[in-house]
Write an enzyme that holds these catalytic residues in place. Structure first.
Site, PDB file in Angstrom:
ATOM      1  N   TYR A 131      -5.791  37.506  18.883  1.00  0.00           N
ATOM      2  CA  TYR A 131      -6.550  37.535  17.627  1.00  0.00           C
ATOM      3  C   TYR A 131      -5.614  37.319  16.423  1.00  0.00           C
ATOM      4  O   TYR A 131      -5.898  36.521  15.526  1.00  0.00           O
ATOM      5  CB  TYR A 131      -7.330  38.845  17.468  1.00  0.00           C
ATOM      6  CG  TYR A 131      -8.070  38.900  16.148  1.00  0.00           C
ATOM      7  CD1 TYR A 131      -9.222  38.132  15.948  1.00  0.00           C
ATOM      8  CD2 TYR A 131      -7.586  39.662  15.079  1.00  0.00           C
ATOM      9  CE1 TYR A 131      -9.884  38.133  14.722  1.00  0.00           C
ATOM     10  CE2 TYR A 131      -8.242  39.663  13.845  1.00  0.00           C
ATOM     11  CZ  TYR A 131      -9.380  38.900  13.678  1.00  0.00           C
ATOM     12  OH  TYR A 131     -10.019  38.887  12.456  1.00  0.00           O
ATOM     13  N   ARG A 179      -2.595  49.486   8.864  1.00  0.00           N
ATOM     14  CA  ARG A 179      -2.823  50.162   7.586  1.00  0.00           C
ATOM     15  C   ARG A 179      -4.312  50.320   7.275  1.00  0.00           C
ATOM     16  O   ARG A 179      -4.749  51.327   6.738  1.00  0.00           O
ATOM     17  CB  ARG A 179      -2.146  49.390   6.459  1.00  0.00           C
ATOM     18  CG  ARG A 179      -2.206  50.107   5.113  1.00  0.00           C
ATOM     19  CD  ARG A 179      -2.040  49.141   3.962  1.00  0.00           C
ATOM     20  NE  ARG A 179      -3.065  48.114   3.976  1.00  0.00           N
ATOM     21  CZ  ARG A 179      -3.060  47.047   3.189  1.00  0.00           C
ATOM     22  NH1 ARG A 179      -2.071  46.857   2.356  1.00  0.00           N
ATOM     23  NH2 ARG A 179      -4.032  46.154   3.258  1.00  0.00           N
ATOM     24  N   ARG A 189     -15.591  47.946  12.220  1.00  0.00           N
ATOM     25  CA  ARG A 189     -14.739  46.857  12.698  1.00  0.00           C
ATOM     26  C   ARG A 189     -13.507  47.477  13.334  1.00  0.00           C
ATOM     27  O   ARG A 189     -12.795  48.249  12.709  1.00  0.00           O
ATOM     28  CB  ARG A 189     -14.348  45.933  11.546  1.00  0.00           C
ATOM     29  CG  ARG A 189     -15.527  45.075  11.099  1.00  0.00           C
ATOM     30  CD  ARG A 189     -15.333  44.498   9.731  1.00  0.00           C
ATOM     31  NE  ARG A 189     -14.005  43.926   9.570  1.00  0.00           N
ATOM     32  CZ  ARG A 189     -13.777  42.624   9.509  1.00  0.00           C
ATOM     33  NH1 ARG A 189     -14.745  41.757   9.622  1.00  0.00           N
ATOM     34  NH2 ARG A 189     -12.549  42.183   9.321  1.00  0.00           N
ATOM     35  N   PHE A 249       8.947  33.099  -1.096  1.00  0.00           N
ATOM     36  CA  PHE A 249       7.540  33.063  -0.665  1.00  0.00           C
ATOM     37  C   PHE A 249       7.378  33.715   0.711  1.00  0.00           C
ATOM     38  O   PHE A 249       6.436  34.482   0.936  1.00  0.00           O
ATOM     39  CB  PHE A 249       7.050  31.608  -0.634  1.00  0.00           C
ATOM     40  CG  PHE A 249       5.715  31.430   0.028  1.00  0.00           C
ATOM     41  CD1 PHE A 249       4.543  31.760  -0.616  1.00  0.00           C
ATOM     42  CD2 PHE A 249       5.632  30.925   1.329  1.00  0.00           C
ATOM     43  CE1 PHE A 249       3.305  31.603  -0.003  1.00  0.00           C
ATOM     44  CE2 PHE A 249       4.405  30.760   1.951  1.00  0.00           C
ATOM     45  CZ  PHE A 249       3.237  31.109   1.288  1.00  0.00           C
TER      46      PHE A 249
HETATM   47  C1  PS7 Z   1      -1.839  30.246   3.095  1.00  0.00           C
HETATM   48  C2  PS7 Z   1      -0.304  31.919   1.930  1.00  0.00           C
HETATM   49  C3  PS7 Z   1       5.391  32.562   5.579  1.00  0.00           C
HETATM   50  C4  PS7 Z   1       5.890  31.439   7.812  1.00  0.00           C
HETATM   51  C5  PS7 Z   1      -6.607  34.173   3.627  1.00  0.00           C
HETATM   52  C6  PS7 Z   1       1.032  34.458   5.063  1.00  0.00           C
HETATM   53  C7  PS7 Z   1      -7.228  37.436   6.233  1.00  0.00           C
HETATM   54  C8  PS7 Z   1      -2.175  39.096   6.821  1.00  0.00           C
HETATM   55  O1  PS7 Z   1      -7.928  40.714   6.370  1.00  0.00           O
HETATM   56  O2  PS7 Z   1      -6.574  39.901   2.267  1.00  0.00           O
HETATM   57  O3  PS7 Z   1      -8.620  40.908   3.971  1.00  0.00           O
HETATM   58  O4  PS7 Z   1      -7.546  42.862   5.172  1.00  0.00           O
HETATM   59  O5  PS7 Z   1      -4.470  41.139   2.809  1.00  0.00           O
HETATM   60  C9  PS7 Z   1      -2.214  32.733   3.212  1.00  0.00           C
HETATM   61  C10 PS7 Z   1       4.178  33.164   7.701  1.00  0.00           C
HETATM   62  C11 PS7 Z   1      -5.667  33.953   5.927  1.00  0.00           C
HETATM   63  C12 PS7 Z   1      -0.071  35.332   7.114  1.00  0.00           C
HETATM   64  C13 PS7 Z   1      -5.056  36.829   7.307  1.00  0.00           C
HETATM   65  C14 PS7 Z   1      -3.479  32.615   3.944  1.00  0.00           C
HETATM   66  C15 PS7 Z   1       3.283  34.131   7.089  1.00  0.00           C
HETATM   67  C16 PS7 Z   1      -6.986  34.109   6.558  1.00  0.00           C
HETATM   68  C17 PS7 Z   1      -1.020  36.152   6.340  1.00  0.00           C
HETATM   69  C18 PS7 Z   1      -4.058  34.005   4.033  1.00  0.00           C
HETATM   70  C19 PS7 Z   1       1.828  33.807   7.428  1.00  0.00           C
HETATM   71  C20 PS7 Z   1      -6.979  35.224   7.621  1.00  0.00           C
HETATM   72  C21 PS7 Z   1      -3.684  38.784   4.417  1.00  0.00           C
HETATM   73  C22 PS7 Z   1      -2.183  36.624   7.203  1.00  0.00           C
HETATM   74  O6  PS7 Z   1      -4.973  38.878   3.872  1.00  0.00           O
HETATM   75  O7  PS7 Z   1      -6.177  40.901   4.589  1.00  0.00           O
HETATM   76  C23 PS7 Z   1      -1.495  31.660   2.777  1.00  0.00           C
HETATM   77  C24 PS7 Z   1       5.112  32.421   7.048  1.00  0.00           C
HETATM   78  C25 PS7 Z   1      -5.461  34.031   4.590  1.00  0.00           C
HETATM   79  C26 PS7 Z   1       0.881  34.571   6.553  1.00  0.00           C
HETATM   80  C27 PS7 Z   1      -6.381  36.530   7.071  1.00  0.00           C
HETATM   81  C28 PS7 Z   1      -4.303  37.846   6.581  1.00  0.00           C
HETATM   82  C29 PS7 Z   1      -3.641  37.691   5.402  1.00  0.00           C
HETATM   83  C30 PS7 Z   1      -2.912  37.808   6.600  1.00  0.00           C
HETATM   84  P1  PS7 Z   1      -7.637  41.356   5.010  1.00  0.00           P
HETATM   85  P2  PS7 Z   1      -5.560  40.246   3.299  1.00  0.00           P
HETATM   86 MN    MN Z   2     -11.208  38.581   8.561  1.00  0.00          MN
END
Ligand code: PS7
Ligand code: MN
Ligand code: MN
Ligand code: MN
Length: 331
Positions: A131, A179, A189, A249
């Site tokens: 997942y 968290r 969920r 970043f």
């Molecule tokens: C394209 C920057 C840097 C190599 C929207 C950044 C939600 C943890 O689920 O709102 O609402 O509680 O805090 C970000 C790797 C993904 C992973 C994932 C896209 C790092 C859609 C972040 C973020 C890879 C699915 C946090 C994954 O959201 O959580 C960009 C390198 C999105 C990264 C989701 C979660 C992000 C997450 P929630 P958050």
């Molecule tokens: Mn989600």
């Protein structure tokens, strides 16, 4: 839109250089839109699954918007005005669009797969990682491709080794899931893997009761120990980066994640509310995360805070495993 929807990524995205800045901004907004559909409890599974699976096609449709989200969905507005995101997406160079499209397709399919089984939850640790791969590992893999496409990063291993990119996302996502225990359980969920929580409780919701604090904390520590195994990969990945803005970043969210883990370790508050690191600590760590040496220092500090909370006399398996994971993680 980025500032409206992003809690933690807005500033690190805006400091990226050149055309990469727009590409990552669009990537973020597209995935945030997809996640807003995944997260909405008011959408039926029958409506949700085709939307998730088809989302990568919808982002190609000039003028497409989505107004079916429930009124409580926090990023509803993003989808109501998704035509703006689509216009911006369509203005990107094709090499960036292709990466965004492929990752959106694979993530949507993965989300649909898990939403399909609805009440079955996440059973094993392997499934937990599957997942997390769909919702975060793929983001790491796609971002790495964007970095290489931009010409700002050239290390061949970065693109070839999707394992490292995947670990970057897995670490962030596991910390988020650990968290957000209370927030997620309260809306039914469950992302904690049954294989782990069933060692400590009959039902995952039981951890909310104050009488269950001891097994609850043990379970929490068990999952934190599992998350720590990704830290060596995170360091390896960061050490391959050469561009300063890309380094920041990538590093800043990882630094926030390790500080969140240190704060959550053995912390019963996780079962009551959403535990957050202090604003002052966050700001100081962001300012300090300039290069590999400073990031290693912050990780070592935070891991020392975590290590100090391990109850030394305990012979529990997780405690032994935590010490081992820390040994491997400390740079
Ligand atoms: C394209 C920057 C840097 C190599 C929207 C950044 C939600 C943890 O689920 O709102 O609402 O509680 O805090 C970000 C790797 C993904 C992973 C994932 C896209 C790092 C859609 C972040 C973020 C890879 C699915 C946090 C994954 O959201 O959580 C960009 C390198 C999105 C990264 C989701 C979660 C992000 C997450 P929630 P958050
Ligand atoms: Mn989600
Ligand atoms: Mn979400
Ligand atoms: Mn969450």
């Amino acid at each position: 839109m980025l500032e409206l929807t992003s809690r933690s990524f807005s500033s690190v995205i805006q400091q990226l250089e050149g055309s990469l800045r727009d590409a990552v901004c669009v990537f973020y907004l597209v995935l945030r839109g997809l996640d807003t559909i995944e997260d909405d409890p008011t959408l039926s599974v029958d409506r949700k699954i085709p939307l998730l699976r088809d989302f990568y096609n919808l982002i190609e449709k000039e003028g497409w918007t989505f107004t079916e989200n429930g009124p409580d969905e926090k990023d509803r507005h993003l989808l109501v005005r998704f035509d703006n995101v689509i216009a911006f997406y369509r203005s990107l160079e094709m090499h960036y669009r292709n990466v965004i499209s492929d990752i959106t397709r694979d993530m949507g399919a993965g989300m649909a797969k898990f939403c399909n089984r609805s009440m079955q939850d996440v059973n094993s640790v392997a499934e937990w990682e599957e997942y997390c791969h769909y919702v975060a590992g793929l983001v790491g893999i796609g971002l790495t491709q964007l970095f290489v496409q931009s010409g700002l990063e050239t290390a061949l291993e970065l693109n070839g080794d999707t394992r490292l990119s995947n670990s970057m996302g897995l670490f962030l996502q596991k910390v988020n899931i650990i968290r957000d225990y209370r927030e997620d359980v309260d809306v039914n969920r469950v992302f904690w893997p049954r294989e782990v929580w069933s060692l400590y409780a009959e039902s995952i919701g039981d951890f909310r009761a104050t009488q269950a604090r001891n097994p609850a904390r043990q379970c929490l520590n068990h999952l934190i120990t599992d998350a720590l195994k990704h830290v060596p990969d995170v360091f390896h990945y960061l050490s391959l980066l050469s561009n300063r803005s890309i380094f920041q970043f990538c590093a800043i969210p990882q630094v926030m994640a390790i500080a969140t883990l240190a704060l959550c370790y053995d912390n019963g508050q996780v079962f009551e509310q959403n535990v957050k690191i202090r604003k002052g600590l966050a700001v100081r760590m962001i300012i300090d995360s300039v290069d590999m040496a400073s990031v290693e220092r912050i990780f070592a500090q935070q891991l020392a805070i975590l290590a100090a909370k391990i109850i030394p006399a305990s012979a529990d398996v997780p405690v032994h495993a935590t010490k081992q994971a820390l040994q491997k993680a400390i740079p």
